[in-house]
Design a protein around this motif. Structure first.
Motif, short mmCIF file in Angstrom:
data_model
loop_
_atom_site.label_atom_id
_atom_site.label_comp_id
_atom_site.label_asym_id
_atom_site.label_seq_id
_atom_site.Cartn_x
_atom_site.Cartn_y
_atom_site.Cartn_z
N ARG A 260 26.56 -4.19 24.22
CA ARG A 260 26.02 -3.77 22.92
C ARG A 260 25.55 -2.31 22.92
N LEU A 261 25.61 -1.66 24.06
CA LEU A 261 25.38 -0.22 24.08
C LEU A 261 26.43 0.52 23.25
N SER A 262 27.52 -0.17 22.91
CA SER A 262 28.58 0.45 22.12
C SER A 262 28.05 0.98 20.79
N ALA A 263 27.04 0.30 20.22
CA ALA A 263 26.47 0.76 18.95
C ALA A 263 25.88 2.16 19.10
N LEU A 264 25.17 2.38 20.21
CA LEU A 264 24.60 3.71 20.46
C LEU A 264 25.70 4.74 20.71
N PHE A 265 26.70 4.35 21.49
CA PHE A 265 27.80 5.27 21.77
C PHE A 265 28.51 5.69 20.49
N THR A 266 28.71 4.72 19.58
CA THR A 266 29.40 5.03 18.33
C THR A 266 28.59 5.99 17.47
N VAL A 267 27.29 5.76 17.38
CA VAL A 267 26.44 6.65 16.59
C VAL A 267 26.44 8.05 17.19
N LEU A 268 26.32 8.13 18.52
CA LEU A 268 26.32 9.44 19.18
C LEU A 268 27.64 10.19 18.96
N ALA A 269 28.75 9.45 19.10
CA ALA A 269 30.05 10.09 19.01
C ALA A 269 30.47 10.42 17.58
N SER A 270 29.99 9.65 16.61
CA SER A 270 30.45 9.84 15.24
C SER A 270 30.11 11.21 14.68
N SER A 271 29.00 11.78 15.12
CA SER A 271 28.63 13.11 14.61
C SER A 271 29.55 14.19 15.16
N HIS A 272 30.07 13.98 16.36
CA HIS A 272 30.94 14.98 16.98
C HIS A 272 32.42 14.71 16.72
N VAL A 273 32.83 13.46 16.85
CA VAL A 273 34.24 13.12 16.70
C VAL A 273 34.64 12.99 15.23
N LEU A 274 33.79 12.35 14.43
CA LEU A 274 34.12 12.11 13.02
C LEU A 274 33.41 13.07 12.08
N LYS A 275 32.55 13.93 12.63
CA LYS A 275 31.82 14.92 11.83
C LYS A 275 30.94 14.26 10.76
N GLU A 276 30.30 13.16 11.13
CA GLU A 276 29.41 12.47 10.20
C GLU A 276 27.98 12.98 10.37
N GLU A 277 27.20 12.86 9.31
CA GLU A 277 25.78 13.18 9.36
C GLU A 277 25.03 11.92 9.79
N THR A 278 24.56 11.92 11.03
CA THR A 278 23.95 10.71 11.57
C THR A 278 22.46 10.59 11.25
N GLY A 279 21.78 11.71 11.00
CA GLY A 279 20.36 11.66 10.66
C GLY A 279 19.55 10.93 11.71
N GLY A 280 18.72 9.98 11.26
CA GLY A 280 17.88 9.22 12.18
C GLY A 280 18.49 7.90 12.61
N ARG A 281 19.81 7.74 12.45
CA ARG A 281 20.44 6.46 12.72
C ARG A 281 20.44 6.09 14.20
N LEU A 282 20.39 7.07 15.08
CA LEU A 282 20.38 6.78 16.51
C LEU A 282 19.13 5.99 16.88
N PHE A 283 18.00 6.38 16.35
CA PHE A 283 16.76 5.66 16.65
C PHE A 283 16.81 4.24 16.09
N GLY A 284 17.32 4.11 14.87
CA GLY A 284 17.45 2.78 14.27
C GLY A 284 18.36 1.88 15.08
N ALA A 285 19.49 2.45 15.55
CA ALA A 285 20.42 1.68 16.38
C ALA A 285 19.79 1.28 17.70
N ALA A 286 18.97 2.19 18.27
CA ALA A 286 18.30 1.89 19.54
C ALA A 286 17.31 0.74 19.38
#
Length: 300
Positions: A260-286
């Motif tokens: 389930r660490l995949s959720a964190l990996f996806t949030v981390l990568a989405s800002s760089h790979v998909l150019k998404e605005e992640t905001g505070g979503r990493l903390f929420g996912a954690a």
């Protein structure tokens, strides 16, 4: 290398594969339609797992029917039919959610599945969670509120994501269906073997997905537009196979928690790979991950 350490690394690799599946699915929705993505993604996964079955069980090459009968038990085909039908629906919702919303928002919502399993598991398998599992529920729900925090509304907690975001609602539907299929899958593995079950399930989903694509008006997609779907399906099959091996070495909740660490990996990568605005979503996912891990440990 110690076998337990190798299994831990395998579980971590499985989490990375799931993140690649998430990112590949989101990227595919930008260049191809949902039905084509579903068919190609699962066709790729089924092909690779079928090859793995032929390597592990060589009897499939000359006596497939007899070999299948030797590795399955009564009830296998009924469980497979139910799981296949439900998973086709779930993955159609899964792809739709990535089309409609950011990967960094919807990917962590899969962590709601263990919360919902606290309802479905007692009914289907007779499993109940102790108090630590209920604390995990509270953390997971808290994490949902944090996913959409620190945005334009300026709220610290925001639980209206399901009301205003269509993609989030599709992912909630996906998690709900998965809370049922996870229990069916547990029964299916007991009625066969991990590899046979996963390969058979992927084959059923692939066939249903191909039929879904073939029904109704459609246009043949360009091969280049499906490269991300192939990548997602390949990562899905490899990650699942590796996860099944890790489960034979490690305590099941440990493997699930690492996966389930995949959720964190996806949030981390989405800002760089998909150019998404992640905001505070990493903390929420954690926070959601912490809750999901507590539920997993409680269920173990």
């Amino acid at each position: 290398m110690d076998l337990a350490l190798l299994a831990l690394l395998a579980a971590l690799f499985s989490a990375l594969c799931q993140s690649v599946t998430d990112l590949g699915t989101k990227a595919a929705t930008r260049v191809a339609d949902d039905r084509a993505i579903l068919a190609v993604q699962w066709g790729s996964a089924a092909l690779l797992l079928a090859i793995a079955c032929c390597v592990v069980y060589p009897g499939f090459l000359d006596a497939p029917v007899a070999t299948m009968a030797s590795v399955t038990q009564p009830g296998f085909w009924t469980l497979l039919a139910w799981s296949g039908a439900l998973n086709v629906t779930a993955y159609a919702f899964y792809i739709r959610s990535f089309r409609l919303s950011d990967a960094s928002l919807v990917a962590p919502l899969v962590l709601l599945t263990p919360v919902l399993m606290l309802v479905t598991s007692p009914i289907m398998t007779g499993e109940h969670a102790p108090p630590m599992g209920m604390l995990g529920v509270l953390l997971t729900v808290l994490g949902v509120g944090l996913l959409d925090a620190n945005r334009e509304n300026g709220k610290r907690f925001n639980f209206s994501v399901f009301a205003k975001d269509v993609g989030a609602r599709y992912m909630l539907a996906t998690a709900t269906v998965w809370s049922v299929t996870a229990n069916i899958d547990k029964l299916g593995v007991k009625a066969s073997t991990p590899l046979i079950w996963i390969a058979s399930l992927c084959s059923v989903i692939a066939l249903c997905s191909a039929a879904y694509w073939a029904v109704g008006a459609r246009k043949t997609p360009r091969l280049a537009a499906l490269r991300y779907a192939v990548m997602a399906g390949s990562a899905l099959s490899i990650g699942t196979a590796v996860q099944m091996w890790a489960l034979t070495i490690l305590f099941t909740p440990y493997v699930i928690a690492i996966k389930r660490l995949s959720a964190l990996f996806t949030v981390l990568a989405s800002s760089h790979v998909l150019k998404e605005e992640t905001g505070g979503r990493l903390f929420g996912a954690a926070v959601m991950l912490a809750g999901a891990v507590m539920i997993a440990m409680a269920r173990g």
